[in-house]
Scaffold this motif. Structure first.
Motif, PDB file in Angstrom:
ATOM      1  N   HIS A   1       2.712   6.625  12.832  1.00  0.00           N
ATOM      2  CA  HIS A   1       1.878   5.536  12.325  1.00  0.00           C
ATOM      3  C   HIS A   1       2.181   4.173  12.943  1.00  0.00           C
ATOM      4  O   HIS A   1       1.459   3.218  12.682  1.00  0.00           O
ATOM      5  N   GLU A   2       3.227   4.110  13.756  1.00  0.00           N
ATOM      6  CA  GLU A   2       3.603   2.817  14.363  1.00  0.00           C
ATOM      7  C   GLU A   2       2.439   2.256  15.185  1.00  0.00           C
ATOM      8  O   GLU A   2       2.270   1.045  15.292  1.00  0.00           O
TER       9      GLU A   2
ATOM     10  N   GLN B   1       1.834  -2.006  11.144  1.00  0.00           N
ATOM     11  CA  GLN B   1       2.962  -2.800  11.604  1.00  0.00           C
ATOM     12  C   GLN B   1       4.256  -2.466  10.851  1.00  0.00           C
ATOM     13  O   GLN B   1       5.279  -2.216  11.454  1.00  0.00           O
ATOM     14  N   ARG B   2       4.162  -2.492   9.515  1.00  0.00           N
ATOM     15  CA  ARG B   2       5.370  -2.212   8.727  1.00  0.00           C
ATOM     16  C   ARG B   2       5.146  -0.954   7.914  1.00  0.00           C
ATOM     17  O   ARG B   2       4.503  -0.976   6.865  1.00  0.00           O
ATOM     18  N   VAL B   3       5.688   0.135   8.430  1.00  0.00           N
ATOM     19  CA  VAL B   3       5.423   1.407   7.760  1.00  0.00           C
ATOM     20  C   VAL B   3       6.709   2.181   7.556  1.00  0.00           C
ATOM     21  O   VAL B   3       7.625   2.153   8.373  1.00  0.00           O
ATOM     22  N   GLU B   4       6.779   2.812   6.373  1.00  0.00           N
ATOM     23  CA  GLU B   4       7.905   3.689   6.073  1.00  0.00           C
ATOM     24  C   GLU B   4       7.298   5.023   5.750  1.00  0.00           C
ATOM     25  O   GLU B   4       6.239   5.076   5.126  1.00  0.00           O
ATOM     26  N   ASN B   5       7.939   6.111   6.158  1.00  0.00           N
ATOM     27  CA  ASN B   5       7.432   7.366   5.628  1.00  0.00           C
ATOM     28  C   ASN B   5       8.523   8.280   5.132  1.00  0.00           C
ATOM     29  O   ASN B   5       9.637   8.284   5.646  1.00  0.00           O
ATOM     30  N   LYS B   6       8.163   9.020   4.080  1.00  0.00           N
ATOM     31  CA  LYS B   6       9.131   9.925   3.456  1.00  0.00           C
ATOM     32  C   LYS B   6       8.451  11.262   3.199  1.00  0.00           C
ATOM     33  O   LYS B   6       7.267  11.318   2.840  1.00  0.00           O
TER      34      LYS B   6
ATOM     35  N   PHE C   1       0.843  -1.192   0.000  1.00  0.00           N
ATOM     36  CA  PHE C   1       0.000   0.000   0.000  1.00  0.00           C
ATOM     37  C   PHE C   1       0.883   1.249   0.000  1.00  0.00           C
ATOM     38  O   PHE C   1       1.722   1.416   0.890  1.00  0.00           O
ATOM     39  N   VAL C   2       0.712   2.077  -1.034  1.00  0.00           N
ATOM     40  CA  VAL C   2       1.444   3.340  -1.111  1.00  0.00           C
ATOM     41  C   VAL C   2       0.427   4.465  -1.003  1.00  0.00           C
ATOM     42  O   VAL C   2      -0.502   4.540  -1.810  1.00  0.00           O
ATOM     43  N   VAL C   3       0.576   5.321  -0.011  1.00  0.00           N
ATOM     44  CA  VAL C   3      -0.432   6.355   0.179  1.00  0.00           C
ATOM     45  C   VAL C   3       0.236   7.720   0.338  1.00  0.00           C
ATOM     46  O   VAL C   3       1.160   7.886   1.127  1.00  0.00           O
ATOM     47  N   MET C   4      -0.235   8.665  -0.505  1.00  0.00           N
ATOM     48  CA  MET C   4       0.370   9.996  -0.528  1.00  0.00           C
ATOM     49  C   MET C   4      -0.593  11.031   0.034  1.00  0.00           C
ATOM     50  O   MET C   4      -1.779  11.040  -0.306  1.00  0.00           O
ATOM     51  N   CYS C   5      -0.087  11.884   0.881  1.00  0.00           N
ATOM     52  CA  CYS C   5      -0.856  13.018   1.406  1.00  0.00           C
ATOM     53  C   CYS C   5      -2.158  12.578   2.067  1.00  0.00           C
ATOM     54  O   CYS C   5      -3.185  13.237   1.891  1.00  0.00           O
ATOM     55  N   CYS C   6      -2.123  11.483   2.797  1.00  0.00           N
ATOM     56  CA  CYS C   6      -3.329  11.052   3.504  1.00  0.00           C
ATOM     57  C   CYS C   6      -2.957  10.082   4.624  1.00  0.00           C
ATOM     58  O   CYS C   6      -2.511   8.977   4.364  1.00  0.00           O
ATOM     59  N   PRO C   7      -3.110  10.510   5.876  1.00  0.00           N
ATOM     60  CA  PRO C   7      -2.736   9.658   7.008  1.00  0.00           C
ATOM     61  C   PRO C   7      -3.775   8.570   7.277  1.00  0.00           C
ATOM     62  O   PRO C   7      -4.898   8.642   6.772  1.00  0.00           O
ATOM     63  N   HIS C   8      -3.397   7.581   8.066  1.00  0.00           N
ATOM     64  CA  HIS C   8      -4.357   6.611   8.596  1.00  0.00           C
ATOM     65  C   HIS C   8      -5.454   7.396   9.338  1.00  0.00           C
ATOM     66  O   HIS C   8      -5.154   8.361  10.046  1.00  0.00           O
ATOM     67  N   PRO C   9      -6.723   7.001   9.170  1.00  0.00           N
ATOM     68  CA  PRO C   9      -7.804   7.768   9.802  1.00  0.00           C
ATOM     69  C   PRO C   9      -7.623   7.929  11.318  1.00  0.00           C
ATOM     70  O   PRO C   9      -8.031   8.952  11.881  1.00  0.00           O
ATOM     71  N   GLY C  10      -7.008   6.965  11.955  1.00  0.00           N
ATOM     72  CA  GLY C  10      -6.759   7.066  13.394  1.00  0.00           C
ATOM     73  C   GLY C  10      -5.765   8.184  13.700  1.00  0.00           C
ATOM     74  O   GLY C  10      -5.971   8.999  14.603  1.00  0.00           O
ATOM     75  N   ARG C  11      -4.707   8.229  12.942  1.00  0.00           N
ATOM     76  CA  ARG C  11      -3.697   9.259  13.095  1.00  0.00           C
ATOM     77  C   ARG C  11      -4.312  10.641  12.803  1.00  0.00           C
ATOM     78  O   ARG C  11      -4.058  11.619  13.493  1.00  0.00           O
ATOM     79  N   TYR C  12      -5.135  10.676  11.768  1.00  0.00           N
ATOM     80  CA  TYR C  12      -5.817  11.916  11.406  1.00  0.00           C
ATOM     81  C   TYR C  12      -6.644  12.425  12.582  1.00  0.00           C
ATOM     82  O   TYR C  12      -6.555  13.581  12.988  1.00  0.00           O
ATOM     83  N   ASN C  13      -7.417  11.522  13.136  1.00  0.00           N
ATOM     84  CA  ASN C  13      -8.286  11.867  14.247  1.00  0.00           C
ATOM     85  C   ASN C  13      -7.498  12.348  15.468  1.00  0.00           C
ATOM     86  O   ASN C  13      -7.846  13.337  16.098  1.00  0.00           O
ATOM     87  N   ASP C  14      -6.402  11.633  15.775  1.00  0.00           N
ATOM     88  CA  ASP C  14      -5.561  12.050  16.899  1.00  0.00           C
ATOM     89  C   ASP C  14      -5.119  13.490  16.720  1.00  0.00           C
ATOM     90  O   ASP C  14      -5.195  14.302  17.641  1.00  0.00           O
ATOM     91  N   LEU C  15      -4.635  13.795  15.517  1.00  0.00           N
ATOM     92  CA  LEU C  15      -4.024  15.107  15.308  1.00  0.00           C
ATOM     93  C   LEU C  15      -5.027  16.247  15.265  1.00  0.00           C
ATOM     94  O   LEU C  15      -4.791  17.293  15.852  1.00  0.00           O
TER      95      LEU C  15
ATOM     96  N   ILE D   1       4.182   5.702   3.269  1.00  0.00           N
ATOM     97  CA  ILE D   1       3.443   6.957   3.388  1.00  0.00           C
ATOM     98  C   ILE D   1       4.311   8.097   2.892  1.00  0.00           C
ATOM     99  O   ILE D   1       5.422   8.305   3.386  1.00  0.00           O
ATOM    100  N   LEU D   2       3.816   8.832   1.884  1.00  0.00           N
ATOM    101  CA  LEU D   2       4.562   9.961   1.338  1.00  0.00           C
ATOM    102  C   LEU D   2       3.804  11.258   1.592  1.00  0.00           C
ATOM    103  O   LEU D   2       2.595  11.330   1.376  1.00  0.00           O
ATOM    104  N   ASN D   3       4.524  12.253   2.080  1.00  0.00           N
ATOM    105  CA  ASN D   3       3.892  13.554   2.298  1.00  0.00           C
ATOM    106  C   ASN D   3       4.748  14.666   1.702  1.00  0.00           C
ATOM    107  O   ASN D   3       5.957  14.521   1.571  1.00  0.00           O
ATOM    108  N   GLY D   4       4.086  15.774   1.368  1.00  0.00           N
ATOM    109  CA  GLY D   4       4.787  16.914   0.782  1.00  0.00           C
ATOM    110  C   GLY D   4       5.170  17.908   1.875  1.00  0.00           C
ATOM    111  O   GLY D   4       4.348  18.262   2.714  1.00  0.00           O
ATOM    112  N   GLU D   5       6.405  18.346   1.798  1.00  0.00           N
ATOM    113  CA  GLU D   5       6.909  19.280   2.808  1.00  0.00           C
ATOM    114  C   GLU D   5       6.077  20.566   2.838  1.00  0.00           C
ATOM    115  O   GLU D   5       5.857  21.144   3.889  1.00  0.00           O
ATOM    116  N   HIS D   6       5.618  21.001   1.667  1.00  0.00           N
ATOM    117  CA  HIS D   6       4.888  22.272   1.611  1.00  0.00           C
ATOM    118  C   HIS D   6       3.401  22.079   1.306  1.00  0.00           C
ATOM    119  O   HIS D   6       2.763  22.965   0.754  1.00  0.00           O
ATOM    120  N   ASP D   7       2.886  20.912   1.637  1.00  0.00           N
ATOM    121  CA  ASP D   7       1.476  20.640   1.371  1.00  0.00           C
ATOM    122  C   ASP D   7       0.590  21.582   2.199  1.00  0.00           C
ATOM    123  O   ASP D   7       0.639  21.545   3.428  1.00  0.00           O
TER     124      ASP D   7
END
Ligand SMILES: *[C@@H]1O[C@H](CO)[C@@H](O)[C@H](O)[C@H]1NC(C)=O
Ligand SMILES: *[C@@H]1O[C@H](CO)[C@@H](O)[C@H](O)[C@H]1NC(C)=O
Length: 340
Positions: A303-304, A308-313, A172-186, A286-292
């Motif tokens: 996201h940990e 379970q197995r997550v990389e982010n850049k 799963f490759v996901v850009m500019c969109c966090p896990h809904p749980g992480r989204y909710n936390d923040l 998980i990929l995000n834009g620095e200036h998004d």
């Protein structure tokens, strides 16, 4: 999202919305003639019929005809691409060309978008429905495992697929969109993350958001891609023909209403009910834009707790990353896909 946070978002958004209306008001006071400029008709640019991007097919799921652009070797592993808002399959052109060498690539217009059907009923545009479209689409095509690439709102549906049918997703490759749980936390903790979602409130208005997008030859729509604040970092890469592809697609009848209806349902369908926060075992990038301007880079972290197995850049660009920095994004994806 907590009720008190929605109230705070509402207050903040009202201020922004009033500013928008004041700006429009003064703009037309200064340029009254522009109020009556005729609507321009856009023709279909050659880029949308480019054979190298695949063949166009319509596949019916849940009574809705979905437009799919399919390319790559027939027996290769499947890569499915879900675009964001307000976009369509064409946002993936650089990934299609890169990955159709060794994947069967399927870029889809989600319900309400592009050449796919656009149900009239607002309540048709929910996460649950669109996630189900994607699951049925895979079933219909006889695919039992895919690599899933998602961006922005497509990411929300992607998380939905991974959360409900993890067996269908290899990676799963996901850009500019966090896990809904992480989204909710923040959004519950932090004002910056919350306030970036002010457009949720703006799009609750009837008719006006669609009108604003179309007004004055799609000025606001164009500025999403071309302004300093929201647009591409790498300006030259988004050519006039690319802009015309977007304009042609979004100048069709009711082209904005379905996409905006997803946002209109955000408080009733997504943020209170409908979201599961389960732990995920599918390897995730998980990929995000620095200036998004829409999603803070904090959304990429933490996201940990959920995966379970997550990389982010973090990529040094804005929101439209897979079109803005395709070489860098493709190479990061390629690396993620080749490791086991
Ligand atoms: C829209 O869909 C909802 C839920 O499926 C239904 O209750 C409602 O009657 C529909 N409205 C129209 C105008 O079809
Ligand atoms: C968020 O903003 C509100 C209102 O501006 C303020 O009262 C509150 O302290 C802020 N919360 C945080 C965590 O900064």
């Amino acid at each position: 999202m907590k009720r008190s946070r929605i109230a705070l978002l509402f207050v903040y958004s009202c201020f922004n919305i009033i500013m928008i209306f004041l700006k429009i008001f003064f703009y037309f006071l200064l340029h009254p003639s522009k109020l009556f400029t005729p609507r321009k008709i856009y023709t279909c640019p050659p880029s949308l019929q480019d054979q190298s991007l695949g063949m166009h097919q319509f596949i019916t799921v849940n009574g809705i005809k979905l437009h799919c652009v399919i390319s790559g070797p027939e027996n290769a592993p499947v890569m499915l691409m879900l675009h964001g808002f307000p976009e369509f399959w064409y946002s993936w052109r650089y990934q299609i060309r890169e990955f159709n060498k060794d994947y069967r690539v399927i870029a889809v217009d989600l319900r309400g978008y592009g050449e796919s059907d656009k149900p009239l009923n607002k309540s048709a545009y929910t996460i649950t429905n669109t996630v189900d479209d994607v699951i049925k689409l895979l079933k219909n095509l006889g695919v039992d495992k895919c690599t899933l690439l998602c961006h922005d709102w497509g990411g929300l549906f992607g998380w939905g697929v991974v959360l409900t049918r993890s067996d269908l997703v290899e990676k799963f490759v996901v850009m500019c969109c966090p896990h809904p749980g992480r989204y909710n936390d923040l959004v519950n903790l932090e004002n910056d993350s919350l306030f970036r979602q002010w457009y949720f409130i703006f799009y609750q208005l009837p008719y006006l958001p669609e009108m604003l997008m179309r007004m004055e030859d799609f000025r606001a729509f164009k500025s999403l891609f071309r302004s300093r604040k929201y647009g591409f970092t790498n300006r030259e890469i988004f050519t006039d023909e690319d802009m015309q592809s977007f304009l042609y697609t979004f100048s069709q009848n009711r082209a904005f209403t379905g996409p905006i209806n997803y946002i209109r349902n955000v408080f009733t369908h997504f943020l209170r009910e409908g979201i599961v926060y389960d732990y995920i075992y599918v390897p995730t990038l998980i990929l995000n834009g620095e200036h998004d301007p829409f999603i803070s880079t904090k959304m990429a972290e933490g996201h940990e707790k959920y995966v379970q197995r997550v990389e982010n850049k973090i990529i040094r660009c804005g929101h439209w990353m897979q079109q803005d920095m395709p070489v860098e994004v493709n190479s990061i994806i390629r690396q993620f896909l080749t490791q086991n």
